[in-house]
Write an enzyme that holds these catalytic residues in place. Structure first.
Site, PDB file in Angstrom:
ATOM      1  CE  LYS A  43      11.548  19.073  -0.855  1.00  0.00           C
ATOM      2  NZ  LYS A  43      12.406  18.834   0.299  1.00  0.00           N
ATOM      3  CE  LYS A  47       4.707  18.230   1.447  1.00  0.00           C
ATOM      4  NZ  LYS A  47       5.818  17.457   1.912  1.00  0.00           N
ATOM      5  CE  LYS A  83      10.154  22.706   6.506  1.00  0.00           C
ATOM      6  NZ  LYS A  83      10.671  22.328   7.805  1.00  0.00           N
TER       7      LYS A  83
HETATM    8  P1  TYM Z   1      10.861  17.719   6.839  1.00  0.00           P
HETATM    9  O1  TYM Z   1      11.646  18.686   7.637  1.00  0.00           O
HETATM   10  O2  TYM Z   1      10.458  18.109   5.464  1.00  0.00           O
HETATM   11  O3  TYM Z   1       9.557  17.303   7.622  1.00  0.00           O
HETATM   12  C1  TYM Z   1       9.627  16.970   8.995  1.00  0.00           C
HETATM   13  C2  TYM Z   1       8.461  16.064   9.378  1.00  0.00           C
HETATM   14  O4  TYM Z   1       7.224  16.750   9.202  1.00  0.00           O
HETATM   15  C3  TYM Z   1       6.338  15.939   8.442  1.00  0.00           C
HETATM   16  N1  TYM Z   1       5.442  16.810   7.645  1.00  0.00           N
HETATM   17  C4  TYM Z   1       4.116  16.697   7.647  1.00  0.00           C
HETATM   18  N2  TYM Z   1       3.269  15.877   8.297  1.00  0.00           N
HETATM   19  C5  TYM Z   1       1.938  16.037   8.093  1.00  0.00           C
HETATM   20  N3  TYM Z   1       1.419  16.975   7.265  1.00  0.00           N
HETATM   21  C6  TYM Z   1       2.223  17.841   6.590  1.00  0.00           C
HETATM   22  N4  TYM Z   1       1.708  18.776   5.801  1.00  0.00           N
HETATM   23  C7  TYM Z   1       3.641  17.716   6.769  1.00  0.00           C
HETATM   24  N5  TYM Z   1       4.718  18.388   6.270  1.00  0.00           N
HETATM   25  C8  TYM Z   1       5.818  17.813   6.820  1.00  0.00           C
HETATM   26  C9  TYM Z   1       7.247  15.114   7.547  1.00  0.00           C
HETATM   27  O5  TYM Z   1       6.592  13.957   7.075  1.00  0.00           O
HETATM   28  C10 TYM Z   1       8.377  14.800   8.495  1.00  0.00           C
HETATM   29  O6  TYM Z   1       8.054  13.699   9.315  1.00  0.00           O
HETATM   30  N6  TYM Z   1      12.881  13.724   4.923  1.00  0.00           N
HETATM   31  C11 TYM Z   1      12.457  14.138   6.266  1.00  0.00           C
HETATM   32  C12 TYM Z   1      13.648  14.438   7.160  1.00  0.00           C
HETATM   33  C13 TYM Z   1      14.492  13.242   7.469  1.00  0.00           C
HETATM   34  C14 TYM Z   1      14.081  12.083   8.187  1.00  0.00           C
HETATM   35  C15 TYM Z   1      15.238  11.255   8.249  1.00  0.00           C
HETATM   36  C16 TYM Z   1      12.886  11.679   8.762  1.00  0.00           C
HETATM   37  C17 TYM Z   1      15.794  13.078   7.126  1.00  0.00           C
HETATM   38  N7  TYM Z   1      16.257  11.870   7.610  1.00  0.00           N
HETATM   39  C18 TYM Z   1      15.195   9.995   8.883  1.00  0.00           C
HETATM   40  C19 TYM Z   1      12.844  10.424   9.394  1.00  0.00           C
HETATM   41  C20 TYM Z   1      13.987   9.607   9.440  1.00  0.00           C
HETATM   42  C21 TYM Z   1      11.503  15.319   6.131  1.00  0.00           C
HETATM   43  O7  TYM Z   1      10.539  15.224   5.451  1.00  0.00           O
HETATM   44  O8  TYM Z   1      11.774  16.437   6.799  1.00  0.00           O
END
Ligand code: TYM
Length: 349
Positions: A127, A211, A214
């Site tokens: 990032k 991957k 967004k």
């Molecule tokens: P975020 O919003 O980036 O992603 C949300 C969830 O979507 C999953 N994800 C995917 N899974 C499969 N293939 C993909 N291409 C893909 N893109 C996104 C992410 O793995 C995630 O599960 N850091 C976390 C947010 C967070 C969180 C937490 C999660 C903050 N605190 C505590 C669990 C526990 C995240 O990636 O958000």
């Protein structure tokens, strides 16, 4: 991170309740990766566990979203949770910043986590790119706040996509070091990531090495949860494949990353195994497979998108769900935070 973790689990196993926690960032619309990697599992886990699902606005501000938009982005994610089947009566749905203890525990964990652990985080490297020194400290610290999110509820299971594996390992390391440093064995559980299944790693429709995300500038690389049936069909038709027919076994997917991705999506969205999908489509061409995949996607996503539209139109009802969720979350978090303060020796205010 496990190789870097210097702390072995010791003492009795964690005895507290089994609890699921996960979260998503309120940033610009959810896509199929978010749905299959996380949200679909959120719904299924309600059958077995007490579940707490968060919308992580404090994480979102690490990359400077428009303040005027943030509340509505949060509502959209809340609507997606409910529309996909998270039941606000059974599970807790809330906004991270509404429970102040997330920030407080993150500070305490800042004093537990080591710089070297965070410097290894690949998501920060991705990032921040070539200009890490210009990134916010918050972006660097992001995984520590994530550990606080999970451990504030003493969560034992965390459903996430594969990209979050390293952050989950860091959460375990922080829990373990906190317990060891404070001579409080098993105070925090070592949270277990739930990452399995073909939905855990959904790749770009155009490049099987990237991957689905967004932040990709091209909308053709992803299926958005709100795409209509026609848009889904166009995107799937244009998805990168190769001229060969589908293989009839998993081994035949080796070296065909884009094909493997589409088969994985089909399996995840129809809740079947990759083998079952290949039994049906092995030997057939993409002219048969792609329309069937697009149809399965639309059948799954269209009703959710319609429900999301209905829910986001009723802001008052959504806000009531989130207010109730924040109260339920505080009721779990505050006694745990009080214990943490005692363990650390902070002043009893
Ligand atoms: P975020 O919003 O980036 O992603 C949300 C969830 O979507 C999953 N994800 C995917 N899974 C499969 N293939 C993909 N291409 C893909 N893109 C996104 C992410 O793995 C995630 O599960 N850091 C976390 C947010 C967070 C969180 C937490 C999660 C903050 N605190 C505590 C669990 C526990 C995240 O990636 O958000």
């Amino acid at each position: 991170m496990t190789d870097a973790a210097p702390f072995e689990a010791k003492g009795a196993e964690y005895q507290g309740p089994q609890r699921v926690f996960s979260g998503m960032q309120p940033t610009n619309g959810l896509h199929l990766g978010n749905y299959l990697g996380a949200l679909q599992k959120f719904v299924a886990l309600q059958e077995t566990y007490e579940c707490i699902y968060c919308i992580v606005d404090l994480h979102a501000i690490t990359t400077g979203p428009d303040p005027k938009e943030l509340a509505n982005r949060c509502r959209e994610v809340a609507a997606a949770y409910v529309a996909a089947g998270v039941d606000p009566k059974r599970s807790t749905i809330f906004i991270q910043s509404a429970v102040r203890e997330h920030s407080e525990l993150a500070w305490i964990f800042n004093c537990v986590a080591r710089m070297g652990w965070l410097e290894r985080m690949t998501q920060f490297k991705d990032k921040s790119g070539k200009h890490a020194e210009r990134s916010s400290v918050g972006l660097f610290d992001y995984p520590v706040l994530q550990a606080a999110d999970i451990l504030l509820y003493k969560a034992t299971h965390v459903p996430v996509g594969e990209d979050q594996k390293q952050h989950l390992e860091l959460s375990r390391d922080i829990a373990q070091k906190f317990n060891t440093d404070h001579d409080a064995p098993n105070f925090f559980p070592l949270p277990e990531p739930l990452i399995q299944g073909p939905g855990a790693r959904i790749m770009s429709l155009r490049d099987g090495a990237k991957k689905m995300s967004k932040s990709d500038p091209s909308d053709m690389t992803r299926i958005n949860m709100t795409d209509d049936a026609d848009t889904i069909l166009q995107k799937i038709k244009k998805a990168t494949t190769d001229p060969n027919p589908l293989p009839d076994s998993k081994e035949g997917l080796a070296g065909r990353a884009e094909v493997e991705n589409l088969v994985g999506i089909f399996a995840a969205v129809t809740e079947r195994s990759v083998e079952q999908v290949l039994t049906e489509f092995g030997g057939k061409g993409f002219g048969a497979f792609k329309p069937a995949l697009a149809e399965a996607l639309a059948a799954k996503l269209s009703p959710i998108a319609a429900e999301m539209r209905r829910l986001t139109a009723d802001t008052a009802a959504l806000d009531a769900i989130l207010k109730d969720g924040a109260e339920k979350a505080r009721a779990v978090a505050q006694p745990i935070m009080a214990d943490v303060r005692d363990v650390v020796g902070l002043w009893r205010a």
